[in-house]
Structure formats: C-alpha cells, structure tokens
Write a protein that holds these residues in place. Structure first.
Motif, short mmCIF file in Angstrom:
data_model
loop_
_atom_site.label_atom_id
_atom_site.label_comp_id
_atom_site.label_asym_id
_atom_site.label_seq_id
_atom_site.Cartn_x
_atom_site.Cartn_y
_atom_site.Cartn_z
N MET A 1 14.68 17.14 31.06
CA MET A 1 14.74 18.29 30.19
C MET A 1 14.59 19.52 31.06
O MET A 1 13.78 19.57 31.95
N ARG A 2 15.40 20.54 30.81
CA ARG A 2 15.33 21.78 31.56
C ARG A 2 15.21 22.94 30.60
O ARG A 2 15.67 22.87 29.48
N TYR A 3 14.57 23.99 31.06
CA TYR A 3 14.53 25.22 30.28
C TYR A 3 14.69 26.38 31.25
O TYR A 3 14.42 26.25 32.43
N ALA A 4 15.18 27.50 30.75
CA ALA A 4 15.42 28.66 31.60
C ALA A 4 14.31 29.69 31.40
O ALA A 4 13.91 29.97 30.29
N CYS A 5 13.82 30.21 32.48
CA CYS A 5 12.78 31.22 32.45
C CYS A 5 13.13 32.29 33.46
O CYS A 5 13.21 32.01 34.65
N PHE A 6 13.39 33.50 33.00
CA PHE A 6 13.75 34.61 33.88
C PHE A 6 14.97 34.28 34.74
O PHE A 6 15.01 34.60 35.92
N GLY A 7 15.96 33.60 34.17
CA GLY A 7 17.19 33.31 34.88
C GLY A 7 17.08 32.13 35.84
O GLY A 7 18.02 31.83 36.54
N LYS A 8 15.95 31.46 35.87
CA LYS A 8 15.76 30.32 36.77
C LYS A 8 15.58 29.06 35.93
O LYS A 8 14.84 29.05 34.96
N SER A 9 16.25 28.00 36.31
CA SER A 9 16.13 26.73 35.61
C SER A 9 14.96 25.94 36.19
O SER A 9 14.82 25.83 37.40
N ASN A 10 14.12 25.41 35.32
CA ASN A 10 12.94 24.64 35.74
C ASN A 10 12.96 23.28 35.07
O ASN A 10 13.04 23.19 33.86
N GLN A 11 12.84 22.21 35.85
CA GLN A 11 12.78 20.88 35.28
C GLN A 11 11.34 20.57 34.92
O GLN A 11 10.45 20.63 35.76
N VAL A 12 11.10 20.24 33.66
CA VAL A 12 9.75 19.93 33.21
C VAL A 12 9.57 18.44 32.93
O VAL A 12 8.45 17.97 32.78
N ASP A 13 10.67 17.68 32.87
CA ASP A 13 10.58 16.25 32.60
C ASP A 13 11.87 15.59 33.07
O ASP A 13 12.94 16.17 32.95
N ASP A 14 11.78 14.36 33.59
CA ASP A 14 12.98 13.66 34.01
C ASP A 14 13.14 12.30 33.33
O ASP A 14 13.92 11.48 33.74
N ASN A 15 12.39 12.09 32.23
CA ASN A 15 12.43 10.80 31.56
C ASN A 15 12.80 10.88 30.08
O ASN A 15 13.12 9.87 29.48
N SER A 16 12.78 12.05 29.47
CA SER A 16 12.94 12.14 28.02
C SER A 16 14.41 12.07 27.57
O SER A 16 14.67 11.90 26.40
N ASP A 17 15.37 12.20 28.48
CA ASP A 17 16.79 12.10 28.16
C ASP A 17 17.22 13.28 27.28
O ASP A 17 16.57 14.31 27.25
N VAL A 18 18.31 13.15 26.56
CA VAL A 18 18.84 14.24 25.74
C VAL A 18 18.03 14.34 24.46
O VAL A 18 17.79 13.35 23.78
N GLY A 19 17.60 15.54 24.14
CA GLY A 19 16.79 15.75 22.95
C GLY A 19 17.63 15.94 21.71
O GLY A 19 18.55 16.75 21.69
N LEU A 20 17.37 15.16 20.67
CA LEU A 20 18.06 15.34 19.40
C LEU A 20 17.41 16.46 18.61
O LEU A 20 18.07 17.19 17.89
N GLN A 21 16.11 16.59 18.76
CA GLN A 21 15.38 17.69 18.13
C GLN A 21 14.45 18.28 19.17
O GLN A 21 13.67 17.55 19.80
N VAL A 22 14.54 19.58 19.36
CA VAL A 22 13.71 20.27 20.34
C VAL A 22 12.97 21.40 19.64
O VAL A 22 13.58 22.18 18.91
N ILE A 23 11.66 21.46 19.84
CA ILE A 23 10.84 22.52 19.26
C ILE A 23 10.08 23.18 20.41
O ILE A 23 9.45 22.50 21.22
N VAL A 24 10.15 24.50 20.47
CA VAL A 24 9.34 25.28 21.42
C VAL A 24 8.39 26.12 20.59
O VAL A 24 8.82 27.03 19.89
#
Length: 60
Positions: free
Chosen positions: A1-24
């Motif tokens: 799973m990746r998210y963008a913060c200030f134009g930079k991509s950060n990997q926070v997890d490498d096991n959860s695969d594609v999210g069907l539902q994502v809540i921030v």
C-alpha cells in the motif's frame, strides 16, 4: 500500500495487496490520520506514530 505525502510516495505496507475499501481517518484518537484497508486477505490497520524530534536530531 502506498500513499502520497508532499509529492513523495511512501510505502507503509507490502503485504495487504490491493485495497477494496480504504479509509484514512483518526482511528486511535491521537489526532493523526491512520489507514485502514479491507480486502479478500483481511483487514489491515496502519497506525501513524508521531516521533519527537529536536532541531539537532533533524539536522544531524
């Protein structure tokens, strides 16, 4: 799973695969946004933790 913060991509997890539902949202009540992902592998919770820092530790 990746998210963008200030134009930079950060990997926070490498096991959860594609999210069907994502809540921030602030799930744990500490004022920082957390990430919850749900898919066929299960439910994954990524808690954001604030680190205490000083100017000296930031500048090295």
């Amino acid at each position: 799973m990746r998210y963008a913060c200030f134009g930079k991509s950060n990997q926070v997890d490498d096991n959860s695969d594609v999210g069907l539902q994502v809540i921030v949202e602030d799930v744990d009540g500490d004022g920082l946004p957390d990430i919850v992902v749900s898919n066929k592998k299960g439910v994954f919770f990524t808690r954001q933790v604030a680190r205490k820092w000083t100017v000296n530790s930031y500048l090295w």
